[in-house]
Design a protein around this motif. Structure first.
Motif, PDB file in Angstrom:
ATOM      1  N   LEU A 101       0.837  -1.199   0.000  1.00 19.18           N
ATOM      2  CA  LEU A 101       0.000   0.000   0.000  1.00 19.18           C
ATOM      3  C   LEU A 101       0.875   1.254   0.000  1.00 19.18           C
ATOM      4  CD1 LEU A 101      -2.919   1.374   0.638  1.00 19.18           C
ATOM      5  CD2 LEU A 101      -2.000   1.503   2.929  1.00 19.18           C
ATOM      6  N   HIS A 102       1.873   1.237   0.874  1.00 25.57           N
ATOM      7  CA  HIS A 102       2.771   2.383   1.004  1.00 25.57           C
ATOM      8  C   HIS A 102       3.480   2.672  -0.320  1.00 25.57           C
ATOM      9  CE1 HIS A 102       5.256   5.290   3.020  1.00 25.57           C
ATOM     10  NE2 HIS A 102       6.335   4.704   2.516  1.00 25.57           N
ATOM     11  N   LYS A 123      -8.216   3.103   8.710  1.00 23.99           N
ATOM     12  CA  LYS A 123      -7.312   2.066   9.223  1.00 23.99           C
ATOM     13  C   LYS A 123      -6.366   1.604   8.130  1.00 23.99           C
ATOM     14  CE  LYS A 123      -9.928  -0.464  12.750  1.00 23.99           C
ATOM     15  NZ  LYS A 123     -10.596  -1.760  12.985  1.00 23.99           N
ATOM     16  N   TYR A 124      -6.953   1.427   6.955  1.00 29.42           N
ATOM     17  CA  TYR A 124      -6.196   0.878   5.825  1.00 29.42           C
ATOM     18  C   TYR A 124      -5.093   1.840   5.376  1.00 29.42           C
ATOM     19  CZ  TYR A 124      -5.349  -0.963   1.100  1.00 29.42           C
ATOM     20  OH  TYR A 124      -4.773  -1.457  -0.045  1.00 29.42           O
ATOM     21  N   PHE A 125      -5.432   3.096   5.220  1.00 31.65           N
ATOM     22  CA  PHE A 125      -4.473   4.065   4.671  1.00 31.65           C
ATOM     23  C   PHE A 125      -3.464   4.582   5.707  1.00 31.65           C
ATOM     24  CE2 PHE A 125      -7.517   4.423   1.133  1.00 31.65           C
ATOM     25  CZ  PHE A 125      -6.653   4.434   0.054  1.00 31.65           C
ATOM     26  N   HIS A 126      -3.825   4.497   6.971  1.00 27.98           N
ATOM     27  CA  HIS A 126      -3.006   5.124   8.020  1.00 27.98           C
ATOM     28  C   HIS A 126      -2.768   6.587   7.689  1.00 27.98           C
ATOM     29  CE1 HIS A 126      -1.837   1.711  10.568  1.00 27.98           C
ATOM     30  NE2 HIS A 126      -1.989   0.997   9.472  1.00 27.98           N
ATOM     31  N   HIS A 129     -12.172  -6.337  -1.515  1.00 30.19           N
ATOM     32  CA  HIS A 129     -12.056  -7.768  -1.738  1.00 30.19           C
ATOM     33  C   HIS A 129     -12.697  -8.420  -0.511  1.00 30.19           C
ATOM     34  CE1 HIS A 129     -10.525 -11.597  -3.020  1.00 30.19           C
ATOM     35  NE2 HIS A 129      -9.997 -11.788  -1.829  1.00 30.19           N
ATOM     36  N   LYS A 130     -13.958  -8.818  -0.687  1.00 37.03           N
ATOM     37  CA  LYS A 130     -14.798  -9.222   0.465  1.00 37.03           C
ATOM     38  C   LYS A 130     -14.879  -8.043   1.436  1.00 37.03           C
ATOM     39  CE  LYS A 130     -14.041 -14.098  -0.261  1.00 37.03           C
ATOM     40  NZ  LYS A 130     -13.405 -15.328   0.197  1.00 37.03           N
ATOM     41  N   SER A 131     -14.324  -8.170   2.601  1.00 35.68           N
ATOM     42  CA  SER A 131     -14.414  -7.025   3.523  1.00 35.68           C
ATOM     43  C   SER A 131     -13.101  -6.233   3.583  1.00 35.68           C
ATOM     44  CB  SER A 131     -14.780  -7.534   4.924  1.00 35.68           C
ATOM     45  OG  SER A 131     -13.776  -8.412   5.373  1.00 35.68           O
ATOM     46  N   THR A 132     -12.172  -6.614   2.717  1.00 36.33           N
ATOM     47  CA  THR A 132     -10.854  -5.965   2.774  1.00 36.33           C
ATOM     48  C   THR A 132     -10.680  -4.936   1.658  1.00 36.33           C
ATOM     49  OG1 THR A 132     -10.021  -8.100   3.521  1.00 36.33           O
ATOM     50  CG2 THR A 132      -8.377  -6.445   2.942  1.00 36.33           C
ATOM     51  N   PRO A 133     -10.378  -3.682   2.027  1.00 34.29           N
ATOM     52  CA  PRO A 133     -10.099  -2.702   0.974  1.00 34.29           C
ATOM     53  C   PRO A 133      -8.737  -2.995   0.325  1.00 34.29           C
ATOM     54  CG  PRO A 133     -10.253  -1.669   3.160  1.00 34.29           C
ATOM     55  CD  PRO A 133     -10.211  -3.137   3.366  1.00 34.29           C
TER      56      PRO A 133
END
Ligand code: ZN
Length: 254
Positions: free
Chosen positions: A9-10, A51-54, A138-142
């Motif tokens: 992600l980073h 949460k995902y991006f911080h 992706h299901k519950s995951t970004p």
């Protein structure tokens, strides 16, 4: 989140930040399909994405997206409610709404939006445009999609152009420097030539003594010659030859 996922992600965020000026707070352009998927997977979009991006994010949508969701009726009622909560950005279609995907394409073109959508056709279309950043569930995951080939190629070409420009500039700079140096060298050479060339005055002076002595010799010789040549002419002493009998008479008188 696993470290490897965060690293991915980073890397992606850095790519878009560096090459396409994406900045915090990241603007996430959300459509009804994304909201629908979130609803189905019991995902609270804002919480999950933070949460995902911080990082700080801003969830936005457009009037066209809302209108399309509303037009789809009861099946999308939940998603429509969610999407309506987000900040509505002006899309330029006020009064003449277009389809959500068309609107997103134009919005993505205009600003730096991370497009959050489950619309496969829209995703495919946006992947072809450099600088488009995609987010999906992706299901519950970004998942923030890695940069598309179009984005990578664009950045590569840009860097190559920059490199060639940089090289050209450097060459030009070097040429200029060389030019200056050449001029400088010419000046130095001119100066050196100037000093190397004998000064006509000093030359005369340096030669004079030699010439002088030579001249002296010459003049002496010349004088001598002149004298020798002149003596017979100029200093012609007319010797008066006294006859012997007169000499004897004179002696006798003495
Ligand atoms: Zn619009």
């Amino acid at each position: 989140m696993k470290i490897s996922r965060f690293k991915k992600l980073h890397k992606t965020v850095t790519f878009f930040a560096t090459n396409f000026q994406y900045r915090e707070p990241y603007q996430v352009l959300v459509d009804a399909t994304f909201c629908q998927a979130a609803l189905q997977n019991k995902v609270i979009i804002e919480e999950q994405l933070k949460k995902y991006f911080h990082a700080t994010i801003k969830l936005v949508t457009t009037q066209c997206i809302i209108l399309e969701a509303e037009s789809l009726g009861a099946n999308l009622a939940g998603a429509t409610m969610i999407v309506k909560k987000f900040c509505v950005h002006k899309c330029g279609h006020e009064g003449v709404p277009v389809s959500a995907s068309q609107c997103i394409k134009s919005m993505a073109h205009a600003g730096r939006y991370i497009v959050a959508s489950q619309d496969r056709a829209l995703q495919t279309s946006l992947r072809k445009v450099p600088g488009r950043c995609l987010l999906y569930l992706h299901k519950s995951t970004p998942v923030l999609e890695e940069p598309s080939e179009a984005s990578k190629k664009y950045v590569l070409k840009k860097s190559q152009n920059l490199l060639t420009n940089d090289i050209e500039k450097r060459i030009e700079h070097l040429k200029q420097e060389e030019g200056i140096q050449e001029e400088h060298l010419e000046k130095i050479q001119r100066k050196r030539k100037g000093t190397k060339n004998p000064n006509p005055l000093s030359c005369k002076r340096s030669k004079k003594p030699k010439d002088h002595t030579q001249n002296l010799h010459v003049s002496k010789r010349h004088l001598a010659l002149n004298e020798s040549s002149k003596t017979p002419t100029k200093s012609k002493r007319k010797r008066i030859k006294i006859p012997a009998h007169v000499k004897a008479a004179l002696k006798s008188t003495q």
